[in-house]
Write an enzyme that holds these catalytic residues in place. Structure first.
Site, PDB file in Angstrom:
ATOM      1  N   HIS A 256       0.831  -1.206   0.000  1.00  0.00           N
ATOM      2  CA  HIS A 256       0.000   0.000   0.000  1.00  0.00           C
ATOM      3  C   HIS A 256       0.875   1.269   0.000  1.00  0.00           C
ATOM      4  O   HIS A 256       0.852   2.054  -0.951  1.00  0.00           O
ATOM      5  CB  HIS A 256      -0.900   0.023   1.249  1.00  0.00           C
ATOM      6  CG  HIS A 256      -1.820  -1.147   1.392  1.00  0.00           C
ATOM      7  ND1 HIS A 256      -2.796  -1.487   0.470  1.00  0.00           N
ATOM      8  CD2 HIS A 256      -1.933  -2.072   2.388  1.00  0.00           C
ATOM      9  CE1 HIS A 256      -3.450  -2.555   0.882  1.00  0.00           C
ATOM     10  NE2 HIS A 256      -2.960  -2.933   2.044  1.00  0.00           N
TER      11      HIS A 256
HETATM   12  O1  RIB Z   1      -5.109   0.646   4.243  1.00  0.00           O
HETATM   13  C1  RIB Z   1      -3.704   0.609   4.176  1.00  0.00           C
HETATM   14  C2  RIB Z   1      -3.109   1.776   4.893  1.00  0.00           C
HETATM   15  O2  RIB Z   1      -3.484   1.744   6.273  1.00  0.00           O
HETATM   16  C3  RIB Z   1      -1.573   1.736   4.906  1.00  0.00           C
HETATM   17  O3  RIB Z   1      -1.098   3.052   4.985  1.00  0.00           O
HETATM   18  C4  RIB Z   1      -1.258   0.999   6.166  1.00  0.00           C
HETATM   19  O4  RIB Z   1       0.024   1.345   6.697  1.00  0.00           O
HETATM   20  C5  RIB Z   1      -2.323   1.532   7.083  1.00  0.00           C
HETATM   21  O5  RIB Z   1      -1.882   2.775   7.593  1.00  0.00           O
END
Ligand code: RIB
Ligand code: CA
Length: 330
Positions: A256
């Site tokens: 992500h």
């Molecule tokens: O949904 C994924 C996000 O939420 C990423 O930034 C992970 O680190 C959490 O913060």
């Protein structure tokens, strides 16, 4: 190879395992110059996130000149919801439990500086030094940006670009059936940011869940060298793989946050569309949902776009770039 001068970036983060991978990639990318890193509450309470950041910078032997600041300890209106079930109780895969052969802590905690600037201090100093030549990359909830819009809007409006990891447009959420975690934790902050006419690029689950790696594949990346970086990537991701295998079932660690960084490193990896996106703030089941207006209407018949949204990605090339920056030895 990168031709122009590096893009100056500030990374706002809630470290978190994928945040750590994103920071490693950013610091290893010649296309970027990381001029500041600030923490925000999210995956873990902000104090823990700051400890994790210093622990990582210690392993990286990052330049002491890097500006580091601590930001918001709680969302604008909601109580903090963390993601320790995904990232481990410390947010970093429970590194305290990782021991050397001699039984010593492989990653001893590091002492924080006696005086720690705030996130706003760091952002103001970066804008003072570099004017409108700074990109902000947010990897956690948008609380720090929302606070800055209130207390120092001129600073935020100077950012050349604001790249946000968050949201779920045409795919399910992760923390709830409809909401992505960063939007869910502080929907009021996201709403304020989305309404502020900033040069936003959203990197949502629509693209980030197309780029993941299984435990055994990451192991082939990290076992080719005894470099400390290799080792911390392997050591800190074990808990996240446990969650991906035992709860989500697919067994993949999704990149992500690294993809938000890659949006600055190599924008051509993703295709973006101008969209009008709103965040649900009050719904019992829909809190944090990001709703894009994708109706087929004449532009004048619907709200004008407030951001660019990454809607497609060259997943294979993105994974290759991630591997080359994270584990160049592999
Ligand atoms: O949904 C994924 C996000 O939420 C990423 O930034 C992970 O680190 C959490 O913060
Ligand atoms: Ca994050």
């Amino acid at each position: 190879m990168h031709k122009g001068s590096p893009t100056k970036v500030i990374i706002d983060t809630d470290p978190g395992v994928d945040d750590a991978l994103a920071l490693l990639i950013a610091l290893a990318s010649p296309e970027l110059e990381v001029v500041g890193v600030t923490t925000v509450c999210g995956n873990v309470p902000v104090g823990q996130g700051t400890k994790n950041l210093f622990r990582l910078l210690n392993v990286l032997k990052a330049s002491p000149g890097l500006l580091v600041g601590q930001g918001a300890a709680r969302p604008l209106e909601e109580d903090l919801v963390t993601a320790v079930q995904v990232h481990g109780s410390d947010g970093f895969g429970e590194l305290d439990s990782v021991l050397t052969h001699e039984g010593a802590m492989r990653y001893p905690s590091v002492r924080l500086p006696p005086v720690l600037p705030t996130a706003q201090d760091v952002w103001n100093e970066c804008i003072r030094r570099y004017q409108d030549d700074v990109t902000l990359i947010t990897l956690g909830p948008l609380t720090n940006v929302a606070v800055a819009l209130k207390v120092n809007p001129l600073t935020v409006q100077k950012f050349r670009s604001v790249i946000v990891m968050g949201g779920a447009i045409g795919v399910p959420g992760n923390v709830s059936p409809v909401a992505e975690f960063n939007m869910y934790v502080d929907p009021h902050a996201a709403h304020r940011v989305f309404q502020a006419a900033l040069p936003l690029t959203l990197v949502p689950l629509d693209v980030t869940t197309r780029v993941g790696v299984a435990r055994d594949v990451l192991r082939t990346w990290t076992t080719t060298s005894r470099d400390p970086l290799c080792r911390i990537v392997s050591d800190m991701t074990a808990k996240t793989f446990d969650f991906a295998e035992q709860v989500e079932g697919h067994g993949l660690l999704y990149f992500h946050d690294p993809l938000a960084v890659l949006s600055a490193v190599e924008p051509s990896l993703m295709r973006t569309e101008p969209l009008h996106v709103e965040v649900e703030m009050v719904g019992r089941v829909s809190r944090g949902a990001t709703v894009a207006d994708r109706r087929h209407r004449k532009p004048e018949e619907k709200a004008s776009p407030n951001m660019q949204v990454a809607v497609d990605i060259d997943a294979e090339r993105a994974l290759s770039v991630i591997r080359s920056r994270l584990c160049p030895w592999s």
